[in-house]
Design an enzyme around this catalytic site. Structure first.
Site, mmCIF file in Angstrom:
data_model
loop_
_atom_site.group_PDB
_atom_site.id
_atom_site.type_symbol
_atom_site.label_atom_id
_atom_site.label_comp_id
_atom_site.label_asym_id
_atom_site.label_seq_id
_atom_site.Cartn_x
_atom_site.Cartn_y
_atom_site.Cartn_z
ATOM 1 N N ASP A 197 -25.556 57.201 17.032
ATOM 2 C CA ASP A 197 -26.456 58.063 16.267
ATOM 3 C C ASP A 197 -25.736 58.866 15.189
ATOM 4 O OD1 ASP A 197 -26.511 61.290 17.624
ATOM 5 O OD2 ASP A 197 -25.236 59.709 18.418
ATOM 6 N N PHE B 18 -22.545 50.713 23.159
ATOM 7 C CA PHE B 18 -23.488 51.788 22.885
ATOM 8 C C PHE B 18 -22.783 53.137 22.933
ATOM 9 C CE2 PHE B 18 -25.793 48.458 25.167
ATOM 10 C CZ PHE B 18 -26.958 48.295 24.428
ATOM 11 N N ASP B 19 -23.237 54.046 22.086
ATOM 12 C CA ASP B 19 -22.964 55.460 22.286
ATOM 13 C C ASP B 19 -23.871 55.947 23.415
ATOM 14 O OD1 ASP B 19 -22.090 58.098 21.876
ATOM 15 O OD2 ASP B 19 -23.663 58.461 20.396
ATOM 16 N N GLY B 20 -23.589 57.149 23.933
ATOM 17 C CA GLY B 20 -24.388 57.681 25.041
ATOM 18 C C GLY B 20 -25.511 58.588 24.579
#
Length: 301
Positions: A276, A161-163
């Site tokens: 995102d 995951f990105d944060g």
């Protein structure tokens, strides 16, 4: 008693995310719905090729045993019911135990996510994904041409995951976009002890955390998670403390400070990566299956 999905990790997935229907989709776009239906029906006994999310789904379903059903995968598709015949038959031929599906024949299917209690919605249609995110469900647009790394780790489900704007809200990202890096760094230092608000993918991370508890008992597969973020010290502390506040640990945490994410994801080899920013997705999908999360300040309509 009626069947329930409570307590399960529920994945709703479109037909183009699960299977490679790109050729069929081109027929739909060129010749219309009836030609598409005729083609799908004519190929009813031809197993569809695996799509970009097929390996992910296969590994998730491996968490189900005779003793415990931990994962539910539901086909949630804009396809017509006739085309749904091929989808179910292809799933059965591929050994995927998928029993439930919703087919909406051209209408956006996101409105059924609440009834499904979905922890994740994967689709190749960006508008459907954005509608799901606006309805507060974790959702990502998949790229059918993404590379695959899933087969290299048959005994592990790996998710990265990105944060900011994925696991966390876009609060800090808004500061960066409006005022620049220095303001972002000062903001995060000042709020280091204040947990970040949750982002759209926190429910999926929580569900994966529950699956991790099952690993090593009666299932032959483990879960490994990674946070791959452009943050760097000193903005790292708030991210770590937020995960501590949520009582969720990730297995690998990469603070890259602007380094290209693609090379690091190539090394981690996740079954899926969520970000995102389109630029990061373009870098990632050269090596791994990736999903764009069109959420937050960088994705305003």
């Amino acid at each position: 008693m009626p069947y329930t999905v409570e307590g399960k990790l529920v994945v709703a997935i479109s037909s183009r995310a699960l299977f490679d229907f790109e050729e069929e989709n081109r027929v739909f776009e060129r010749d219309g719905e009836q030609a598409y239906i005729t083609l799908q029906y004519g190929r009813l006994d031809v197993p569809a090729r695996p799509g970009v999310a097929f390996p992910l789904v296969k590994k998730l379903l491996a968490f189900n045993t005779a003793q415990a059903q931990r994962v539910e995968v539901v086909v949630l598709s804009k396809n017509d019911p006739v085309s749904g015949l091929r989808i179910f038959r292809s799933a059965n031929q591929a050994g995927l135990q998928i029993e439930r599906g919703v087919f909406t024949r051209g209408r956006s299917p996101y409105r059924y996510l609440e009834a499904l209690r979905a922890n994740l919605f994967l689709s190749a249609n960006e508008n459907d994904v954005m509608s799901a995110l606006e309805a507060k469900f974790p959702a990502a647009r998949v790229y059918p041409e993404s590379a695959q790394a899933a087969s290299r780790h048959a005994d592990e489900l790996r998710i990265a995951f990105d944060g900011d704007a994925v696991l966390f809200s876009d609060e800090a990202e808004m500061v960066y976009q409006n005022d620049g890096l220095d303001a972002f760094t000062k903001h995060e230092i000042a709020k280091a002890l204040q947990p970040l608000p949750p982002g759209p993918f926190k429910p999926l991370l929580e569900a994966l955390h529950r699956l991790q508890a099952a690993a090593g008992t009666d299932v032959p597969i483990k879960v490994r998670t990674a946070l791959v973020t452009a943050r760097s010290a000193p903005a790292h502390e708030r991210a770590i403390r937020t995960l501590m506040e949520w009582k969720i640990a990730v297995d690998e945490l990469m603070f890259l400070g602007g380094l290209d994410k693609g090379e690091f994801l190539k090394a981690f080899e996740p079954d899926f990566y969520f970000d995102d920013q389109r630029g990061h997705i373009d870098s990632a999908r050269a090596y791994v299956a990736a999903g764009h999360v069109p959420f937050g300040v960088r994705n305003l309509r």
